[in-house]
Design a protein around this motif. Structure first.
Motif, PDB file in Angstrom:
ATOM      1  N   ILE A 130      -4.934  25.770 -21.302  1.00 34.72           N
ATOM      2  CA  ILE A 130      -3.719  25.701 -22.114  1.00 34.72           C
ATOM      3  C   ILE A 130      -3.067  24.333 -21.956  1.00 34.72           C
ATOM      4  O   ILE A 130      -2.621  23.724 -22.932  1.00 34.72           O
TER       5      ILE A 130
ATOM      6  N   SER B 242      -4.965  21.841 -23.975  1.00 39.06           N
ATOM      7  CA  SER B 242      -4.634  21.966 -25.395  1.00 39.06           C
ATOM      8  C   SER B 242      -3.260  21.359 -25.692  1.00 39.06           C
ATOM      9  O   SER B 242      -3.083  20.669 -26.698  1.00 39.06           O
ATOM     10  N   ALA B 243      -2.295  21.618 -24.817  1.00 36.20           N
ATOM     11  CA  ALA B 243      -0.955  21.056 -25.009  1.00 36.20           C
ATOM     12  C   ALA B 243      -0.994  19.528 -24.958  1.00 36.20           C
ATOM     13  O   ALA B 243      -0.318  18.864 -25.748  1.00 36.20           O
TER      14      ALA B 243
ATOM     15  N   THR C  14       5.472  22.141 -29.855  1.00 38.15           N
ATOM     16  CA  THR C  14       4.328  22.979 -29.515  1.00 38.15           C
ATOM     17  C   THR C  14       3.710  22.536 -28.195  1.00 38.15           C
ATOM     18  O   THR C  14       3.380  23.374 -27.341  1.00 38.15           O
TER      19      THR C  14
ATOM     20  N   GLY D 248       3.495  24.768 -24.890  1.00 37.66           N
ATOM     21  CA  GLY D 248       2.192  25.037 -24.282  1.00 37.66           C
ATOM     22  C   GLY D 248       2.169  24.696 -22.808  1.00 37.66           C
ATOM     23  O   GLY D 248       1.655  25.465 -21.985  1.00 37.66           O
ATOM     24  N   THR D 249       2.751  23.572 -22.453  1.00 42.68           N
ATOM     25  CA  THR D 249       2.811  23.155 -21.055  1.00 42.68           C
ATOM     26  C   THR D 249       3.635  24.145 -20.244  1.00 42.68           C
ATOM     27  O   THR D 249       3.252  24.545 -19.144  1.00 42.68           O
TER      28      THR D 249
ATOM     29  N   LEU E 288       6.072  32.312 -28.927  1.00 51.01           N
ATOM     30  CA  LEU E 288       4.975  31.757 -29.714  1.00 51.01           C
ATOM     31  C   LEU E 288       5.079  32.113 -31.190  1.00 51.01           C
ATOM     32  O   LEU E 288       4.508  31.437 -32.035  1.00 51.01           O
TER      33      LEU E 288
END
Length: 192
Positions: free
Chosen positions: A49, A52-53, A107, A111-112, A181
């Motif tokens: 994750i 991705s972030a 976002t 995410g982080t 989310l």
């Protein structure tokens, strides 16, 4: 007694599964809830994750850079005698760039934060279920050596139930993260 090591995405859950191996074996002999199976409901990969972030954040920076280049080009075109229609269109596109960059940055930050919260949740659950298993160890050992007295059977069953409940409580806390989310599922920018 040897059993295969149960591997999870989150290393703390892998360690917890290892700590629950004897409890799991005793549970299997008694036909009660598998405490290791309950951990599967919490398995996650905060590092994936976070990656991705980071990628989304890099995309936000690219959009911000593209917006700056676009804005500079628009300013040059407008000062060169372009029509008012071009300026209006350019302002719209510029605004879309800004909105896209803000959405991507939001976002990435979310995410982080979610990765950190999932990591904390998995570590916390692992510690809790490991304590539960340790407290039942004498009864687990008794069951594994053939003791089926009510006291040891009850202790093992209670420990398995406590593990399942602890995991269920952690899973229930995920609904708050899921709610955060939800806004990210809608398109943030409609490009012209």
């Amino acid at each position: 007694m040897t059993s295969a090591v149960e591997v999870f995405e989150h290393p703390a859950l892998t360690a917890a599964a290892s700590s629950l191996a004897s409890l799991r074996a005793a549970a299997g002999r008694l036909g009660v809830a598998d405490p290791v199976a309950a951990l599967r409901h919490l398995d996650c990969s905060p590092s994936a994750i976070r990656a991705s972030a980071t990628a989304v954040d890099a995309g936000a920076l690219a959009v911000t850079s593209a917006q700056a280049e676009f804005r500079a080009g628009v300013d040059r075109a407008e000062t060169g005698g372009s029509t008012e229609t071009f300026g209006t269109w350019a302002d719209t596109v510029d605004g879309q760039y800004a909105t896209a960059a803000r959405a991507a940055a939001t976002t990435a930050a979310l995410g982080t934060r979610i990765a950190a919260e999932l990591d904390e949740l998995a570590v916390s659950a692992a510690k809790e279920v490991t304590r539960i298993a340790a407290s039942a160890e004498p009864s687990v050992t008794a069951v594994l050596t053939g003791d089926r007295s009510a006291e040891v059977v009850s202790a093992v069953s209670s420990a398995c139930t406590a593990v399942v409940r602890a995991v269920a409580a952690k899973v229930a806390s995920l609904s708050e993260l899921a709610a955060e989310l939800e806004p990210l599922t809608a398109r943030s920018v409609q490009l012209s």
